[in-house]
Design an enzyme around this catalytic site. Structure first.
Site, short mmCIF file in Angstrom:
data_model
loop_
_atom_site.label_atom_id
_atom_site.label_comp_id
_atom_site.label_asym_id
_atom_site.label_seq_id
_atom_site.Cartn_x
_atom_site.Cartn_y
_atom_site.Cartn_z
N SER A 1 2.03 -9.83 -0.80
CA SER A 1 1.51 -8.47 -0.58
C SER A 1 1.89 -7.67 0.73
O SER A 1 1.82 -6.51 0.66
CB SER A 1 0.12 -8.06 -1.29
OG SER A 1 -0.98 -8.78 -0.42
N LYS B 1 0.75 -1.14 0.03
CA LYS B 1 0.14 0.09 -0.11
C LYS B 1 0.98 1.16 0.02
O LYS B 1 0.43 2.28 -0.61
CB LYS B 1 -0.75 0.04 1.32
CG LYS B 1 -2.00 -1.03 1.44
CD LYS B 1 -3.08 -0.93 0.15
CE LYS B 1 -4.16 -2.23 0.24
NZ LYS B 1 -4.88 -1.78 -0.99
N GLU C 1 -9.76 6.31 2.39
CA GLU C 1 -10.59 5.14 3.15
C GLU C 1 -9.99 4.09 3.45
O GLU C 1 -8.97 3.71 3.12
CB GLU C 1 -11.82 4.85 2.29
CG GLU C 1 -11.38 3.70 1.10
CD GLU C 1 -10.40 4.43 0.08
OE1 GLU C 1 -10.04 5.43 -0.05
OE2 GLU C 1 -9.55 3.24 -0.30
#
Lengths: 300, 402
Positions: free
Chosen positions: B378, B90, B112
């Site tokens: 990830s 991210k 969000e």
């Protein structure tokens, strides 16, 4: 549009708190001098709406309201005597699932006069505008304070009427409207060939009074939906007093638009005049809008 | 030549901009700024600088030797996005978007978050670049993810609980968009995945493709050839797009893994491409989980990061043209892969990544020994440890959902 000025355009959520109540409320609004009714279709994810309409949508969804049922509710309203133009207000996804052609066919069948899709901006709207022109059920366009150089392109192709979003943000009741609104409306009127109405945040007769001179009408949504919420239980029990209270609330809110004293209601001749011109939305202005659209097509 | 999206933000039929008029000009501004930034070598250099110096890139490519031996099939490689600062891919996107916001003169970020991973990444870059950050998070997720909420607050962000809908990621996204509509004049909306209106799916892809670019180079160096199969998990799909983008033009099998929850034949899953239909969600035309009247259905997955009713429009497109195969993995299979990876390789993966791992193990087992399977790991699973503990002790699997 023959609905030329001082228009009052109320908004209701179809099925809140019950479909039958929505019909009653529509009749009250018509009697109180509404010129056009915006009938909102409840949606699971209404991202242009604030908490009041979100709650109303949730209540209506619990009643089993869907897009086809909301359109059929418009048809029932016609049978019960609602004569003013009805605009279906819906998010785009339910239209896609029903099918664009089916949507317009069903709308036609049920006496719907226009459609407003808050999450369908100009660039994505070509198929809907085309179908709207073909069926005489125009897609109502919106412009916002952020539209700036987009105003001309949107306003010049607007059909029915043009909806100006008063301020940044979602639907709701606001204490104040931005000071720049008059400049914004003046700019929009410069390009628009159809009546210009203002919505989002309008919840007081003082606001209506101030806006009156700068536009051709006002849309009142959340304030009415909030009143419906407040009266919800009594409306469900079919209490006449609750409908009367709703009517009084509406009349004081839009009194500045009318040639009336504060508590007087609309004069009888004024009401007849309004009823007479009521159904002209699709007849007059849409034809003009379609011509405009055709001319634009020819240029390309 | 793969060249999507077009100037209207369309990936074939998918994508576009289905937003209120108020947001159209702000989106056009972002689009212009993005195109200029992507064409500007100094922007690229600044982005790479922060990835190296701040996030610790390039991340490692790890040969999963023990698992490879046990499976006795293809050679398995993990692209270690868990080794990034803040523990997941991210941050790549958060750094990119924060730099773009800075370039546009915006000092206030909106984000969000579901699990809290993107919220933490946004709060982190806001702190680093001296920006304000407001994070919308479903009230249900806030309860389940108290630690990440506290992390965001430590980092100086304001966390706003969302009470609408089911009070999870979908609702947090709705509320973030509503807030953005009201504050678009001075706020930048930092979306956490390849979802939303154009240009977001493209922007997030461009800021995540570093994953695939690095992995490709690293694998070529190690194996002297391209991987045979590349596997990544798909919720919104940002790590998968980041990974796949570098291999789209190559003769490489690409597999996206959705969350099957309790099974795709039950109502409790988040397998959007496998089971969804075309529609509009959060400003984009894509596949989504919805009823026949177009009302959006709440998804379910043990993994909060995959628990989303839509999917990035580029994934919808890649599925429609058959370039990527989308499969699904259940909660149980993901949990098994989670534990096995921890025990066998000494890596605790995020429960999201465990979905990709489960599928990669299944594929590797069936392949020849000279083939290679590359899987995007990830994020790290520290955030999931407490929930796994509860689960193994017989508590509800709901403990996992954040």
């Amino acid at each position: 549009m023959h609905l030329d000025d001082n228009m009052f355009i109320p908004f209701l959520v179809a099925g809140d708190p019950h479909p039958d109540v929505t019909i009653e409320l529509a009749l009250v609004l018509q009697a109180a001098g509404a010129d056009v009714l915006e009938l909102g279709v409840p949606y699971s994810d209404p991202l242009a709406d604030g908490p009041i309409i979100q709650r109303a949508s949730a209540r209506a969804l619990k009643q089993g309201m869907t897009l086809p049922r909301a359109i059929q509710l418009a048809g029932k309203m016609r049978k019960k005597g609602v004569k003013i133009p009805i605009i279906i207000f819906t998010y785009y996804n339910p239209v896609l699932q029903l099918g664009k052609e089916s949507f317009f066919a069903l709308a036609k069948e049920n006496g719907v006069d226009g459609v407003l899709i808050p999450d369908l901006p100009f660039e994505e709207s070509e198929p809907i505008r085309r179908l709207g022109a073909e069926t005489n059920i125009p897609l109502i366009s919106l412009v916002a304070p952020t539209s700036k150089e987009r105003i001309e392109k949107i306003a010049s192709q607007a059909q029915g009427f043009l909806y100006c979003v008063s301020s940044l943000g979602v639907t709701g009741v606001r204490d104040t409207l931005p000071e720049e609104i008059h400049e914004f409306l003046a700019e929009v009127k410069q390009y628009s060939r159809v009546p210009v109405v203002v919505g989002f945040g309008i919840s007081k007769s003082e606001q209506v009074q101030v806006l009156k001179a700068h536009c051709d009408g006002v849309v009142v949504g959340s304030a009415l939906v909030q009143k419906v919420e407040e009266l919800s239980d009594r409306l469900l029990q079919q209490e006449q007093h609750a409908l009367d209270e709703f009517r009084r609330y509406v009349e004081q809110l839009v009194a500045p638009l009318r040639d009336v004293d504060f508590y007087g209601g609309v004069k009888e001749d004024e009401r007849e005049k309004r009823a007479a011109r009521a159904h002209s939305l699709s007849a007059g202005e849409v034809a003009r809008g379609s011509e405009a659209a055709i001319r634009v097509d020819e240029r390309h | 030549m793969y060249n999507v999206p077009n100037e209207n933000g369309r990936f074939g039929d998918f994508g576009g901009k289905f937003v209120p008029e108020t947001l159209m000009r702000p989106l056009e501004e972002i689009e212009r700024a993005l195109e200029q930034a992507l064409a500007d070598a100094s922007f690229r250099a600044e982005y790479m600088h922060h990835l190296r110096e701040y996030s610790g890139r390039p991340t490692a490519l790890t040969f999963a030797e023990n698992i490879t031996n046990e499976l006795n099939g293809a050679r398995l490689y993990f692209k270690r996005e868990d080794l990034n600062h803040t523990g997941a891919h991210k941050i790549n996107n958060a750094i990119g978007q924060a730099l773009l916001a800075k370039r546009m003169g915006k000092k206030k970020l909106i984000a969000e978050t579901g699990a809290g991973q993107h919220g933490v990444a946004a709060a982190t870059v806001a702190a680093r670049f001296g920006m304000e950050c407001i994070v919308f998070m479903g009230e249900e997720d806030i309860k389940r993810q108290a630690l990440n909420v506290f992390r965001m607050k430590l980092l100086g962000a304001q966390v706003v609980p969302v009470f609408s809908g089911n009070r999870t990621l979908k609702d947090a996204t709705n509320e973030a968009i509503r807030y953005w509509v009201q504050h678009c004049d001075d706020h930048f909306y930092m979306i956490g995945s390849v979802v939303g209106p154009h240009p977001y799916p493209k922007m997030v892809r461009e800021f995540q493709r570093i994953i695939g670019d690095e992995a490709k180079e690293q694998l070529l160096e190690r194996e002297g050839k391209l991987p045979d199969v590349v596997v990544a998990c798909v919720g919104g799909g940002s790590n998968a797009i980041g990974m796949f983008s570098s291999f789209l033009a190559d003769d490489v099998e690409l597999v996206g893994v959705e969350a099957a929850g309790k099974g795709v034949d039950t109502p409790h899953h988040a397998a959007t491409i496998t089971k969804g239909t075309k529609g509009v969600i959060h400003g984009s035309l894509t596949y989504l989980l919805q009823d026949e009247y177009g009302q959006i259905i709440e998804p379910y997955s043990i993994s909060a990061g995959l628990d989303y009713p839509g999917v990035g429009p580029e994934h919808a497109y890649l599925a429609s043209i058959g370039r990527v195969r989308y499969e699904s993995v259940t909660d149980e299979e993901a949990l098994a892969a989670f534990q096995w990876t921890a025990k066998t390789e000494g890596i605790i993966p995020a429960i999201e990544s465990a979905h990709a791992l489960a599928k990669a193990f299944e594929i590797a087992k069936q392949r020849a020994k000279d083939e290679t399977v590359l899987v995007c790991l990830s994020g790290r699973g520290d955030k999931d440890v407490q929930a796994l503990m509860n689960y193994l002790e017989g508590a509800s699997e709901h403990a996992f959902r954040r």
